[in-house]
Motif scaffolding. Sequence first.
Motif, PDB file in Angstrom:
ATOM      1  N   LEU A   1       0.832  -1.202   0.000  1.00 46.73           N
ATOM      2  CA  LEU A   1       0.000   0.000   0.000  1.00 46.73           C
ATOM      3  C   LEU A   1       0.871   1.257   0.000  1.00 46.73           C
ATOM      4  CD1 LEU A   1      -2.937   1.066   0.284  1.00 46.73           C
ATOM      5  CD2 LEU A   1      -2.569   1.099   2.728  1.00 46.73           C
TER       6      LEU A   1
ATOM      7  N   PHE B   1       2.452   1.780  -3.395  1.00 46.21           N
ATOM      8  CA  PHE B   1       1.405   2.278  -4.280  1.00 46.21           C
ATOM      9  C   PHE B   1       1.203   3.783  -4.089  1.00 46.21           C
ATOM     10  CE2 PHE B   1      -3.273   3.087  -4.452  1.00 46.21           C
ATOM     11  CZ  PHE B   1      -3.453   2.958  -5.808  1.00 46.21           C
ATOM     12  N   GLN B   2       1.133   4.193  -2.822  1.00 50.47           N
ATOM     13  CA  GLN B   2       0.903   5.616  -2.562  1.00 50.47           C
ATOM     14  C   GLN B   2       2.091   6.476  -2.939  1.00 50.47           C
ATOM     15  OE1 GLN B   2      -0.666   5.708   1.563  1.00 50.47           O
ATOM     16  NE2 GLN B   2      -2.524   6.364   0.554  1.00 50.47           N
TER      17      GLN B   2
ATOM     18  N   LEU C   1       2.057   7.307  -6.518  1.00 49.79           N
ATOM     19  CA  LEU C   1       1.071   8.355  -6.771  1.00 49.79           C
ATOM     20  C   LEU C   1       1.611   9.731  -6.389  1.00 49.79           C
ATOM     21  CD1 LEU C   1      -1.769   9.307  -7.285  1.00 49.79           C
ATOM     22  CD2 LEU C   1      -2.484   8.206  -5.194  1.00 49.79           C
TER      23      LEU C   1
ATOM     24  N   PHE D   1       3.963  11.040  -8.982  1.00 49.37           N
ATOM     25  CA  PHE D   1       3.274  11.578 -10.154  1.00 49.37           C
ATOM     26  C   PHE D   1       2.804  13.014  -9.900  1.00 49.37           C
ATOM     27  CE2 PHE D   1      -0.745  12.307 -12.434  1.00 49.37           C
ATOM     28  CZ  PHE D   1      -0.253  12.306 -13.727  1.00 49.37           C
ATOM     29  N   LEU D   2       2.186  13.231  -8.737  1.00 49.69           N
ATOM     30  CA  LEU D   2       1.667  14.575  -8.450  1.00 49.69           C
ATOM     31  C   LEU D   2       2.789  15.597  -8.310  1.00 49.69           C
ATOM     32  CD1 LEU D   2      -1.440  14.410  -6.129  1.00 49.69           C
ATOM     33  CD2 LEU D   2      -1.085  15.949  -8.027  1.00 49.69           C
TER      34      LEU D   2
ATOM     35  N   SER E   1       4.268  16.635 -11.537  1.00 50.31           N
ATOM     36  CA  SER E   1       3.412  17.458 -12.395  1.00 50.31           C
ATOM     37  C   SER E   1       3.705  18.950 -12.196  1.00 50.31           C
ATOM     38  CB  SER E   1       1.942  17.155 -12.127  1.00 50.31           C
ATOM     39  OG  SER E   1       1.557  17.736 -10.890  1.00 50.31           O
TER      40      SER E   1
ATOM     41  N   TYR F   1     -10.700  14.877  -1.016  1.00 49.51           N
ATOM     42  CA  TYR F   1      -9.871  13.685  -0.779  1.00 49.51           C
ATOM     43  C   TYR F   1      -9.454  13.600   0.684  1.00 49.51           C
ATOM     44  CZ  TYR F   1      -5.557  10.995  -0.413  1.00 49.51           C
ATOM     45  OH  TYR F   1      -4.590  10.123   0.007  1.00 49.51           O
TER      46      TYR F   1
ATOM     47  N   VAL G   1      -6.930   2.141  -1.175  1.00 50.95           N
ATOM     48  CA  VAL G   1      -6.708   2.046  -2.617  1.00 50.95           C
ATOM     49  C   VAL G   1      -7.790   2.844  -3.345  1.00 50.95           C
ATOM     50  CG1 VAL G   1      -6.682   0.492  -4.595  1.00 50.95           C
ATOM     51  CG2 VAL G   1      -5.489  -0.139  -2.512  1.00 50.95           C
TER      52      VAL G   1
ATOM     53  N   SER H   1      -7.052   6.433  -3.056  1.00 49.62           N
ATOM     54  CA  SER H   1      -5.877   6.772  -3.865  1.00 49.62           C
ATOM     55  C   SER H   1      -6.235   6.813  -5.348  1.00 49.62           C
ATOM     56  CB  SER H   1      -4.763   5.764  -3.636  1.00 49.62           C
ATOM     57  OG  SER H   1      -4.408   5.742  -2.275  1.00 49.62           O
ATOM     58  N   LEU H   2      -7.120   5.916  -5.783  1.00 47.81           N
ATOM     59  CA  LEU H   2      -7.553   5.965  -7.187  1.00 47.81           C
ATOM     60  C   LEU H   2      -8.268   7.289  -7.454  1.00 47.81           C
ATOM     61  CD1 LEU H   2      -8.901   2.347  -7.815  1.00 47.81           C
ATOM     62  CD2 LEU H   2      -6.765   3.345  -8.604  1.00 47.81           C
TER      63      LEU H   2
ATOM     64  N   LEU I   1      -7.586  10.000  -5.933  1.00 44.51           N
ATOM     65  CA  LEU I   1      -6.524  11.006  -5.981  1.00 44.51           C
ATOM     66  C   LEU I   1      -5.814  10.994  -7.344  1.00 44.51           C
ATOM     67  CD1 LEU I   1      -5.005  13.203  -4.464  1.00 44.51           C
ATOM     68  CD2 LEU I   1      -3.523  11.463  -3.497  1.00 44.51           C
ATOM     69  N   ILE I   2      -5.632   9.803  -7.928  1.00 44.45           N
ATOM     70  CA  ILE I   2      -5.047   9.743  -9.273  1.00 44.45           C
ATOM     71  C   ILE I   2      -5.949  10.497 -10.256  1.00 44.45           C
ATOM     72  CG2 ILE I   2      -4.417   8.228 -11.205  1.00 44.45           C
ATOM     73  CD1 ILE I   2      -3.552   6.126  -9.243  1.00 44.45           C
TER      74      ILE I   2
ATOM     75  N   ALA J   1      -5.414  14.040  -9.790  1.00 41.72           N
ATOM     76  CA  ALA J   1      -4.116  14.444 -10.328  1.00 41.72           C
ATOM     77  C   ALA J   1      -4.211  14.622 -11.839  1.00 41.72           C
ATOM     78  CB  ALA J   1      -3.054  13.400  -9.972  1.00 41.72           C
ATOM     79  N   TYR J   2      -4.898  13.714 -12.509  1.00 39.16           N
ATOM     80  CA  TYR J   2      -5.057  13.839 -13.970  1.00 39.16           C
ATOM     81  C   TYR J   2      -5.827  15.110 -14.316  1.00 39.16           C
ATOM     82  CZ  TYR J   2      -3.346   9.123 -15.046  1.00 39.16           C
ATOM     83  OH  TYR J   2      -2.570   8.012 -15.205  1.00 39.16           O
TER      84      TYR J   2
ATOM     85  N   PHE K   1      -6.032  17.726 -12.543  1.00 40.89           N
ATOM     86  CA  PHE K   1      -5.178  18.869 -12.203  1.00 40.89           C
ATOM     87  C   PHE K   1      -4.150  19.115 -13.300  1.00 40.89           C
ATOM     88  CE2 PHE K   1      -1.248  20.432 -10.154  1.00 40.89           C
ATOM     89  CZ  PHE K   1      -1.705  21.672  -9.752  1.00 40.89           C
ATOM     90  N   VAL K   2      -3.551  18.019 -13.810  1.00 43.74           N
ATOM     91  CA  VAL K   2      -2.569  18.155 -14.888  1.00 43.74           C
ATOM     92  C   VAL K   2      -3.237  18.761 -16.126  1.00 43.74           C
ATOM     93  CG1 VAL K   2      -1.137  16.831 -16.497  1.00 43.74           C
ATOM     94  CG2 VAL K   2      -1.048  16.331 -14.056  1.00 43.74           C
TER      95      VAL K   2
END
Lengths: 120, 488
Positions: free
Chosen positions: A40, A43-44, A47, A50-51, A54, B132, B167, B170-171, B173-174, B177-178, B180-181
């Motif tokens: 976990l 995984f975080q 993420l 990625f942020l 950006s 979030y 999870v 977090s998904l 949050l992904i 993020a997309y 936001f980008v």
Amino acid sequence: MTGIGLFAGHQYQIAFVLLVGVGLYTMIDAKNLVKKVIGLNIFQVGLFLFLVSSGYLAGAGPAIIDGEGRYVNPLPHVLILTAIVVGVSLTALALALIIRVYDEYGTLDEEHIQEVMDGD
Amino acid sequence: MTDALLGVVIALPVIASVVPLVASFWREEIGWYVAVVALVLNAVLIGSVVRSFVSGGILSHEVGGVAVPYGIELALDGLSAPVLVVIAVVSVGTLAYTRTAGPRSNSFYSGYLLLTAGLVGVTVTADVFNLYVFIEITGLGAYALIASGGDGRSAYAALKYLLVGTVGASLYLIGIAYAFVATGTLNMADLSARLADVGYGDTIVLASFAFIIAGLGVKVALFPLHTWQPDAYSASPYGVAGYVSALVSTVAAYALGRVILTVYTPGFLTANPVVSSGLIYFGALSIVAGSVLAVLQTDVRRLLAYSSVSQFGLIVAGFGIGNTASVFGSVVHLFGHAVMKGALFLTAGIIAYRFGVTRLDEYAGVARRVPYAGAAFAVLALSLVGVPPAIGFVGKWYVALGAVRAGETAVAVVIFASTLLTLMYVARLLDRMYYGEAPEAVADGGGGTRVTRGMVALVVLASVAVVALGPSASAVQETLALGEVLGG
């Protein structure tokens, strides 16, 4: 574009996909509860990478505005600081729960715990 | 209109949540009193903000005076007001129940207050990243409360919920993020405008939407992302199961509706018919699968849990259809389901504390031994089926109406079919409760001592409320001004 050219400049995105993939795979595949929590976390972290990436701008400075110039976007960094705090709290809670589970069942193996619970 | 109270209703329970923990140094079992004072006060404040929404229209507040879209915005409109009201009511109501039923530790009430703060935060925030954070606060509170059963089973259920729920968040949050980008903003209203500029057909916009739906789908517990939910509900103490089942999935479904309707807007759904029908059929699948799984259960708590999977399918389908009637149906059902399901769990708790029974076949004859709780259970369960004039009927009716108006007749058929399935398991249970041959534990009146008149009065009150609210639900349609929320 071929070969390496395809990936150039996308190293963060590639690392993001890899880390998220590794993390999720660990969570699904590992039988040990602690390893699931490690998955976990991986995984975080993917993420978060990625942020944070950006907001990155090649050759730009930190956003301490001082006249003209190129600055990175500070907003993603602030967001990730918050997300890290959330992640740490979750990990702490998960580990606390794991201690309780271990005290009760004497094992961290998911399948053994399931067997004991079904036997009740 | 601006209203600083929107920030106060979040801050109050957060600050209050520290008090029971600190108080533990000199006194145990004081948490309940702190929680009562804080949440009754919060309910009054919520009443006040909702009243200023009703009289003055949509409320908004910039946190810390930082201008939107850079700062965080809190808002209250027709979509969030009913959810806020139900949080206020259920959080105080459940306290009345846990007074005797427990858990009573100070740390439990710290978690309870924190969870309430998270729920209120999700409801009033108008910033997708802030959403979030509040979803995770809600999650943390819920995991901790579910583990408060004190045994290994509840800790394991909570851990499973934590892993899956994180999870999911977090998904989400992904997805953020997309988005936001693609747009460079996080404020909902601003994001909505800029997503339209980027183009609804753009790959990154579609990907962000998909991640958000999958992530919140886990939190709502839609089929097939529901696996954490039956264990979590059946392993936790009844007071917790009642509170969590009433509100946690509810605010997640609200968040889903909020993102679909005000961030991506119905225009996005119209521009991508595949996404729109995918969302509607995702909901429809959950309606059917939840009902079928509920019919197969032998444990009352698991039956109620699977029934939630089905009810939230209905709510998400209503949001996916995206017209005023279906969204109003979803909002009414969010409200109604919270009251019905919460009270059903509390009633199951009364029966379990009294007779020590939890399985369907052990329920034989219980309604004759506990007439008031039994009658409350029957009324709540029939409302869940959708028998008019109860509120369960009103929500289903408007979603079905919206589906027919949008030409999605198949969804209306699914709703009708699932109503029959719901009737099947409810009728079977009620038949057993009223006409079954009572086993020994029930026949001798049970040995439980933890059931008070107050607990029974609470569930009876809830059952009266679901019937009384039914006919008046349609009347609030104009007050909510959902057309304004949908940008129509």
